[in-house]
Write an enzyme that holds these catalytic residues in place. Sequence first.
Site, PDB file in Angstrom:
ATOM      1  N   ARG A  70       0.870  -1.191   0.000  1.00 28.19           N
ATOM      2  CA  ARG A  70       0.000   0.000   0.000  1.00 28.19           C
ATOM      3  C   ARG A  70       0.902   1.235   0.000  1.00 28.19           C
ATOM      4  O   ARG A  70       1.150   1.819  -1.044  1.00 28.19           O
ATOM      5  CB  ARG A  70      -0.940  -0.013   1.226  1.00 28.19           C
ATOM      6  CG  ARG A  70      -2.094   0.982   1.110  1.00 28.19           C
ATOM      7  CD  ARG A  70      -1.748   2.407   1.371  1.00 28.19           C
ATOM      8  NE  ARG A  70      -1.361   2.637   2.786  1.00 28.19           N
ATOM      9  CZ  ARG A  70      -0.896   3.794   3.226  1.00 28.19           C
ATOM     10  NH1 ARG A  70      -0.736   4.820   2.380  1.00 28.19           N
ATOM     11  NH2 ARG A  70      -0.540   3.945   4.497  1.00 28.19           N
ATOM     12  N   GLU A  71       1.457   1.569   1.160  1.00 25.30           N
ATOM     13  CA  GLU A  71       2.397   2.701   1.207  1.00 25.30           C
ATOM     14  C   GLU A  71       3.522   2.470   0.202  1.00 25.30           C
ATOM     15  O   GLU A  71       3.923   3.402  -0.517  1.00 25.30           O
ATOM     16  CB  GLU A  71       2.976   2.824   2.620  1.00 25.30           C
ATOM     17  CG  GLU A  71       4.003   3.934   2.783  1.00 25.30           C
ATOM     18  CD  GLU A  71       3.386   5.329   2.775  1.00 25.30           C
ATOM     19  OE1 GLU A  71       2.426   5.554   3.548  1.00 25.30           O
ATOM     20  OE2 GLU A  71       3.858   6.186   2.001  1.00 25.30           O
ATOM     21  N   HIS A 117      -6.747  -0.082   2.707  1.00 24.09           N
ATOM     22  CA  HIS A 117      -6.595   1.261   3.244  1.00 24.09           C
ATOM     23  C   HIS A 117      -7.437   2.204   2.394  1.00 24.09           C
ATOM     24  O   HIS A 117      -7.194   2.334   1.190  1.00 24.09           O
ATOM     25  CB  HIS A 117      -5.096   1.609   3.134  1.00 24.09           C
ATOM     26  CG  HIS A 117      -4.715   2.948   3.647  1.00 24.09           C
ATOM     27  ND1 HIS A 117      -4.670   4.058   2.837  1.00 24.09           N
ATOM     28  CD2 HIS A 117      -4.336   3.349   4.875  1.00 24.09           C
ATOM     29  CE1 HIS A 117      -4.264   5.096   3.567  1.00 24.09           C
ATOM     30  NE2 HIS A 117      -4.066   4.699   4.795  1.00 24.09           N
ATOM     31  N   HIS A 132      39.236  -2.082  17.265  1.00 29.51           N
ATOM     32  CA  HIS A 132      37.953  -2.787  17.223  1.00 29.51           C
ATOM     33  C   HIS A 132      38.174  -4.268  16.934  1.00 29.51           C
ATOM     34  O   HIS A 132      37.628  -5.136  17.606  1.00 29.51           O
ATOM     35  CB  HIS A 132      37.053  -2.185  16.135  1.00 29.51           C
ATOM     36  CG  HIS A 132      36.414  -0.886  16.524  1.00 29.51           C
ATOM     37  ND1 HIS A 132      35.087  -0.621  16.280  1.00 29.51           N
ATOM     38  CD2 HIS A 132      36.910   0.203  17.137  1.00 29.51           C
ATOM     39  CE1 HIS A 132      34.803   0.599  16.727  1.00 29.51           C
ATOM     40  NE2 HIS A 132      35.894   1.114  17.235  1.00 29.51           N
TER      41      HIS A 132
END
Lengths: 440, 440
Positions: free
Chosen positions: B44-45, B104, B322
């Site tokens: 949808r979005e 929607h 690291h």
Amino acid sequence: MSGQEFQQVTESTAGPAKPNPYGPNPADYLSNVSNFQLIDSTLREGEQFANAFFTTEKKIEIAKALDDFGVDYIELTSPVASEQSREDCEAICKLGLKAKILTHIRCHMDDAKVAVETGVDGVDVVIGTSKFLRQYSHGKDMNYIAKSAIEVIEFVKSKGIEIRFSSEDSFRSDLVDLLNIYKTVDKIGVNRVGIADTVGCANPRQVYELVRTLKSVVSCDIECHFHNDTGCAISNAYTALEGGARLIDVSVLGIGERNGITPLGGLMARMIVASPDYVKSKYKLHKIRDIENLVAEAVEVNIPFNNPITGFCAFTHKAGIHAKAILANPSTYEILNPHDFGLKRYIHFANRLTGWNAIKSRVDQLNLNLTDAQCKEVTTKIKKLGDIRPLNIDDVDSIIKDYHAEVSTPQLKSISSGNDEDLEAIDAGEPVSKKAKTSN
Amino acid sequence: MSGQEFQQVTESTAGPAKPNPYGPNPADYLSNVSNFQLIDSTLREGEQFANAFFTTEKKIEIAKALDDFGVDYIELTSPVASEQSREDCEAICKLGLKAKILTHIRCHMDDAKVAVETGVDGVDVVIGTSKFLRQYSHGKDMNYIAKSAIEVIEFVKSKGIEIRFSSEDSFRSDLVDLLNIYKTVDKIGVNRVGIADTVGCANPRQVYELVRTLKSVVSCDIECHFHNDTGCAISNAYTALEGGARLIDVSVLGIGERNGITPLGGLMARMIVASPDYVKSKYKLHKIRDIENLVAEAVEVNIPFNNPITGFCAFTHKAGIHAKAILANPSTYEILNPHDFGLKRYIHFANRLTGWNAIKSRVDQLNLNLTDAQCKEVTTKIKKLGDIRPLNIDDVDSIIKDYHAEVSTPQLKSISSGNDEDLEAIDAGEPVSKKAKTSN
């Protein structure tokens, strides 16, 4: 349920909204949201990005671009990392930039002695304070950390340059240990203390609490460094400023160890919403795209499609209902104004989600004249084709022109949309770089 | 400053840290951080993303992948957007997925009547409540909004399916108007009310306050929808859950209007830190990479280099300090465990920032035998070359092998690093896809 059961909703009669409803929260009386500084670490943290190898020339080019943009500080890799790192540090210090130059070292006198000879304006000292780092990195206890911090800090101060003391992995460090060491170094006069979310575990409300607490313990400025492993680096930075932090570490595109840190462009997107005047007056926002392209090319990555501000679709509006409102008033669906960044907005009308308002504006751009009813009719034709395959501008234009010929409306100059100069039309079929070209 | 002025720092003697220091904040008694649900809106979005054109087959493929991953709801484009949209909605409803299917729609009976005939499990109704949208989008006042909301909600409920009422642009709407309408629709029995940051202007503490306030007004669940224009969509979602929201709208890679919304993968990175047991038991995290690749291909974008979890460098460690700690204990610099996502960690040792611990682990991988002193010596040689040009693994390996030949240490099987099975070596010269291949 019948009408009378419905509780009447009365229009709020509050006067005009305050100039900026997204501004600093009045409850944050220590907020630096409108008074922050940027420490760009593209040439330190960014050099720890997997793909980063900066030549001296590239480092100088990046440093100049950042200085021109207006960052307050530029942080460089430790001069003890390698011989070339030391020479590059000296070279950049000699450029005479407006931005202050910092280098980032371990909390050792060996490193400090080399750093102060490079010509930097300040030294950023860091040491791991979490049990993880104390056990697996340097293996020292808090008393050792405090003692060596004091020695290094007083040495750097004696050279008359700025000194910052930061813990590493602050959010996994013991709070009492942290406040204790910060209070100690504040007493002996550091310029800044730093909080670092080295592993990217912090969330915004944690950040706010720690900054507020630290603010009550130290009188110096607070600097924050947020890694982005869990996607919170921008909002953690914003919330830190709300809590009273003054300086934020950023890098171009956020490059750094793993997924990097708070990105310069993304933070600008966040801050311009909260403090438009401060941000626009202090930083050359229209340079962001060039700086990002410069660094992206140097480390051989592409600008992410969804990058804040410069992502190709950051200002593209597609759904018909969005396009309609944007045409009436861009603020309806935009919190950022593309013009502030030297960019343009796009209305994406060549797709099946398009609406007749978007098509009407296209009709106007084509200098054709159709009634609203006719625009709606031709929109239906366009959406039908859009269901069958992706559309490009030519598809839509020819449908519009054919339809216009059919209805043969007398050709009159139409009043064009008030936003024409802001708008470019794009189609769905090609990369956006091309889209802009094919637009009109 | 002399020693005795220094305030003694005592080691905190707190017992073992609580199992998860990043878990829900005990002060958030309404928190759903360990009890949230996902509404995936990729279909949808995501269809409003500039590059999106999903065929029926692709929509079905994506819906099945999301269902397999474990999302709770799948939201689809309105059936009135186009005829094909309606047919696709019906087709996906017929798949019999575990996930509930939503569509929607605008707050209109015309849309509702079509939606309830598609076979969806629920309908998401939205209407603009900000002055911007009321003026420039639908032009209706709050009384009209409330009346039409009630009509649509009661109609959808009468069909025995779920109904959500959401305001649009909630953070620019009048608070009294908002609470009033939410209280009204809660009374008549909506399943959920939605808060939407339609323009991406909200910041985390604003979100927390609005959700907490709304939570005191309604008894139904609260759903949140955050756009990412200012880079806060992930942390706004997290903070909404802390405040008592229950459901978060996401899309794969965050695709949507403009720069989109909270990304599925990014939110998983955030949530696994806070609620590892809940997240791992509920969602198939090792499928994230495949789902992202599926959608990225469909909309013709690349996975961003810095994408949470799946970005090529998300688990790459470069700086010597690291690498040393990671080799001793990965948790030192990792809040996320790559194994949880079916991925691996990399130690990037072929660069001038490398350290002797990283080189030592490489020596072990090569099954050579060098003393620590010898590893430090060969590391110096490697860093010298790294100053001159980017290094690849072959460069480093040949330097190590030549050096090993020189010192001609008797070849003994060395004890290999405890993390060997987790580690892959990578060089700086090639795309990572190749890097993995060239590793050993």
